[in-house]
Design a protein around this motif. Structure first.
Motif, PDB file in Angstrom:
ATOM      1  N   ARG A  79       8.688   1.831   7.204  1.00 51.16           N
ATOM      2  CA  ARG A  79       7.334   1.458   8.370  1.00 51.16           C
ATOM      3  C   ARG A  79       6.581   2.842   9.143  1.00 51.16           C
ATOM      4  N   HIS A  80       7.010   3.660   8.676  1.00 55.56           N
ATOM      5  CA  HIS A  80       6.441   4.971   9.249  1.00 55.56           C
ATOM      6  C   HIS A  80       5.542   5.744   8.214  1.00 55.56           C
ATOM      7  N   ALA A  81       5.252   5.311   6.837  1.00 57.02           N
ATOM      8  CA  ALA A  81       4.875   5.201   5.403  1.00 57.02           C
ATOM      9  C   ALA A  81       3.423   5.432   6.473  1.00 57.02           C
ATOM     10  N   LEU A  82       2.350   4.612   6.349  1.00 55.54           N
ATOM     11  CA  LEU A  82       1.343   4.569   6.962  1.00 55.54           C
ATOM     12  C   LEU A  82       1.013   5.674   7.207  1.00 55.54           C
ATOM     13  N   GLN A  85       1.152   8.760   6.102  1.00 56.02           N
ATOM     14  CA  GLN A  85       0.199   9.568   5.169  1.00 56.02           C
ATOM     15  C   GLN A  85      -1.158   9.651   5.212  1.00 56.02           C
ATOM     16  N   VAL A  86      -1.897   8.963   6.703  1.00 59.63           N
ATOM     17  CA  VAL A  86      -2.791   8.840   7.372  1.00 59.63           C
ATOM     18  C   VAL A  86      -2.896  10.614   7.596  1.00 59.63           C
ATOM     19  N   LEU A 115       3.175  -0.017   1.660  1.00 63.06           N
ATOM     20  CA  LEU A 115       2.326   0.768   1.623  1.00 63.06           C
ATOM     21  C   LEU A 115       1.148   1.085   0.394  1.00 63.06           C
ATOM     22  N   GLU A 116       0.242   0.703   0.554  1.00 60.07           N
ATOM     23  CA  GLU A 116      -0.671   0.176  -1.712  1.00 60.07           C
ATOM     24  C   GLU A 116      -0.978   2.251  -1.086  1.00 60.07           C
ATOM     25  N   TRP A 138      -1.316   9.537  -3.121  1.00 60.77           N
ATOM     26  CA  TRP A 138       0.088   9.152  -2.282  1.00 60.77           C
ATOM     27  C   TRP A 138       0.523   7.239  -2.348  1.00 60.77           C
ATOM     28  N   LEU A 145       8.306   8.915   0.453  1.00 57.24           N
ATOM     29  CA  LEU A 145       7.102   9.067   1.073  1.00 57.24           C
ATOM     30  C   LEU A 145       6.267  10.115  -0.410  1.00 57.24           C
TER      31      LEU A 145
END
Length: 170
Positions: A79-82, A85-86, A115-116, A138, A145
């Motif tokens: 759930r922290h991936a986005l 990534q940003v 995460l797309e 990514w 990630l």
């Protein structure tokens, strides 16, 4: 004497025929398989990404005027991936003082649907002020990630196609 010149000439011809890119399979962490065009160096460092201290492991090498690298960060919770990534993308663009960038969806079989996968292309400057282009992706798998990137003055389609098509998840 003639034999020595013949052997030297043969050695030079063979050296001239050797490819500048010697693709090999590497495993940067988790279940990802990747191809790098040269023998990679490896390292790790702790980074603050999206307010979290995360260890990032990297494999990378330089070949034919380009730097190729694959990194992996264990997030513990996808759930922290986005957010991570940003922040990672913003760091990359900021470090290279990006003057132009494009981002698009990217596809990799086995990547998390949470995460797309995304691909980013940008132009900017190296730390020494020389121009540099970047082509990066990514994607997530499980709680990891991943980031794969090429830095070069110019990135030919053949470079990026070989590199990114070599990324494989189960």
């Amino acid at each position: 004497m003639y034999r020595q010149f013949l052997l030297l000439g043969l050695a030079l011809v063979l050296a001239a025929c050797s490819p500048s890119l010697n693709w090999r399979e590497v495993r940067p962490g988790g279940e990802l398989k990747a191809l790098l065009p040269c023998k990679p160096d490896q390292g790790s460092r702790r980074q603050n990404l999206a307010g979290r201290e995360i260890e990032v492991r990297m494999l990378g090498c330089e070949a034919a005027g380009a730097l190729y690298a694959v990194s992996v960060a264990e997030l513990g919770d996808v759930r922290h991936a986005l957010a991570v990534q940003v922040h990672w993308q913003a760091n990359l663009l900021g470090n290279m003082q990006a003057t132009a960038s494009t981002s698009s969806a990217w596809s990799l079989k086995g990547a998390n649907a949470v995460l797309e996968p995304v691909r980013l292309k940008a132009r900017g400057l190296r730390p020494d002020g020389q121009p540099v282009a970047v082509d990066a992706v990514w994607f997530a798998h499980g709680t990891r990630l991943y980031h794969a990137v090429i830095y070069a003055e110019r990135i030919a389609t053949e470079m990026s196609e070989s590199f990114f098509s070599g990324l494989e998840l189960p």
